[in-house]
Design a protein around this motif. Structure first.
Motif, PDB file in Angstrom:
ATOM      1  N   GLN A 108       0.859  -1.174   0.000  1.00 53.43           N
ATOM      2  CA  GLN A 108       0.000   0.000   0.000  1.00 53.43           C
ATOM      3  C   GLN A 108       0.898   1.226   0.000  1.00 53.43           C
ATOM      4  O   GLN A 108       2.065   1.145   0.363  1.00 53.43           O
ATOM      5  CB  GLN A 108      -0.882   0.019   1.255  1.00 53.43           C
ATOM      6  CG  GLN A 108      -1.908  -1.094   1.250  1.00 53.43           C
ATOM      7  CD  GLN A 108      -2.648  -1.202   2.570  1.00 53.43           C
ATOM      8  OE1 GLN A 108      -2.069  -0.976   3.635  1.00 53.43           O
ATOM      9  NE2 GLN A 108      -3.911  -1.562   2.495  1.00 53.43           N
ATOM     10  N   CYS A 109       0.310   2.359  -0.400  1.00 55.23           N
ATOM     11  CA  CYS A 109       1.059   3.612  -0.402  1.00 55.23           C
ATOM     12  C   CYS A 109       1.109   4.169   1.021  1.00 55.23           C
ATOM     13  O   CYS A 109       0.073   4.254   1.678  1.00 55.23           O
ATOM     14  CB  CYS A 109       0.376   4.600  -1.344  1.00 55.23           C
ATOM     15  SG  CYS A 109       1.142   6.230  -1.313  1.00 55.23           S
ATOM     16  N   ASP A 110       2.317   4.544   1.480  1.00 52.90           N
ATOM     17  CA  ASP A 110       2.425   5.053   2.856  1.00 52.90           C
ATOM     18  C   ASP A 110       1.916   6.482   2.974  1.00 52.90           C
ATOM     19  O   ASP A 110       1.771   7.004   4.059  1.00 52.90           O
ATOM     20  CB  ASP A 110       3.867   4.935   3.378  1.00 52.90           C
ATOM     21  CG  ASP A 110       4.811   5.997   2.820  1.00 52.90           C
ATOM     22  OD1 ASP A 110       4.496   6.619   1.772  1.00 52.90           O
ATOM     23  OD2 ASP A 110       5.878   6.183   3.417  1.00 52.90           O
ATOM     24  N   ARG A 111       1.635   7.131   1.849  1.00 51.55           N
ATOM     25  CA  ARG A 111       1.172   8.515   1.900  1.00 51.55           C
ATOM     26  C   ARG A 111      -0.349   8.608   1.763  1.00 51.55           C
ATOM     27  O   ARG A 111      -1.010   9.224   2.564  1.00 51.55           O
ATOM     28  CB  ARG A 111       1.846   9.332   0.804  1.00 51.55           C
ATOM     29  CG  ARG A 111       1.627  10.819   0.961  1.00 51.55           C
ATOM     30  CD  ARG A 111       2.414  11.629  -0.043  1.00 51.55           C
ATOM     31  NE  ARG A 111       3.835  11.606   0.239  1.00 51.55           N
ATOM     32  CZ  ARG A 111       4.752  12.159  -0.550  1.00 51.55           C
ATOM     33  NH1 ARG A 111       4.391  12.742  -1.684  1.00 51.55           N
ATOM     34  NH2 ARG A 111       6.022  12.106  -0.226  1.00 51.55           N
ATOM     35  N   CYS A 112      -0.908   7.953   0.716  1.00 54.06           N
ATOM     36  CA  CYS A 112      -2.355   8.098   0.481  1.00 54.06           C
ATOM     37  C   CYS A 112      -3.138   6.843   0.829  1.00 54.06           C
ATOM     38  O   CYS A 112      -4.365   6.853   0.807  1.00 54.06           O
ATOM     39  CB  CYS A 112      -2.623   8.518  -0.966  1.00 54.06           C
ATOM     40  SG  CYS A 112      -2.362   7.197  -2.166  1.00 54.06           S
TER      41      CYS A 112
END
Ligand SMILES: [Zn+2]
Length: 100
Positions: free
Chosen positions: A63-67
């Motif tokens: 998964q994206c750590d930002r969004c």
């Protein structure tokens, strides 16, 4: 899993691209990349895999750590990292995602 593709004629140069079978291995590829970065990248990772849309990093759960988006291979891109030699950090790696 990989196919050899000529990307330059003089001098002749090749790169290896993931086939459909190889693309299905992307969770494995990411795990190997992370393992290599942890144990061998003494000068920092040579390549960083980023979410194309926001530039976030890929977590162990892909998964994206930002969004927070769930990421597939086509959602990410590779850029040169601090351990890359002769390249500037953050520069795209031939526009080819995760071909590490
Ligand atoms: Zn993101």
């Amino acid at each position: 899993v990989l196919e050899r593709v000529r990307y330059q004629e003089r001098p002749e140069r090749f790169e290896y691209r993931l086939t459909a079978k190889g693309r299905d291995l992307w969770p494995v590829t990411m795990a190997l990349l992370r393992w290599g970065d942890r144990h061998y990248a003494t000068e920092g990772p040579p390549r960083l895999i980023r979410h194309r849309d926001c530039g976030g990093k890929v977590t162990e759960r892909l998964q994206c750590d930002r969004c927070g988006a769930d990421l597939e291979l086509h959602d990410v891109e590779a850029v040169f990292g601090p351990g890359a030699r002769r390249h500037r950090e953050g520069e795209p790696v031939d526009g080819q995602p995760a071909a590490a």
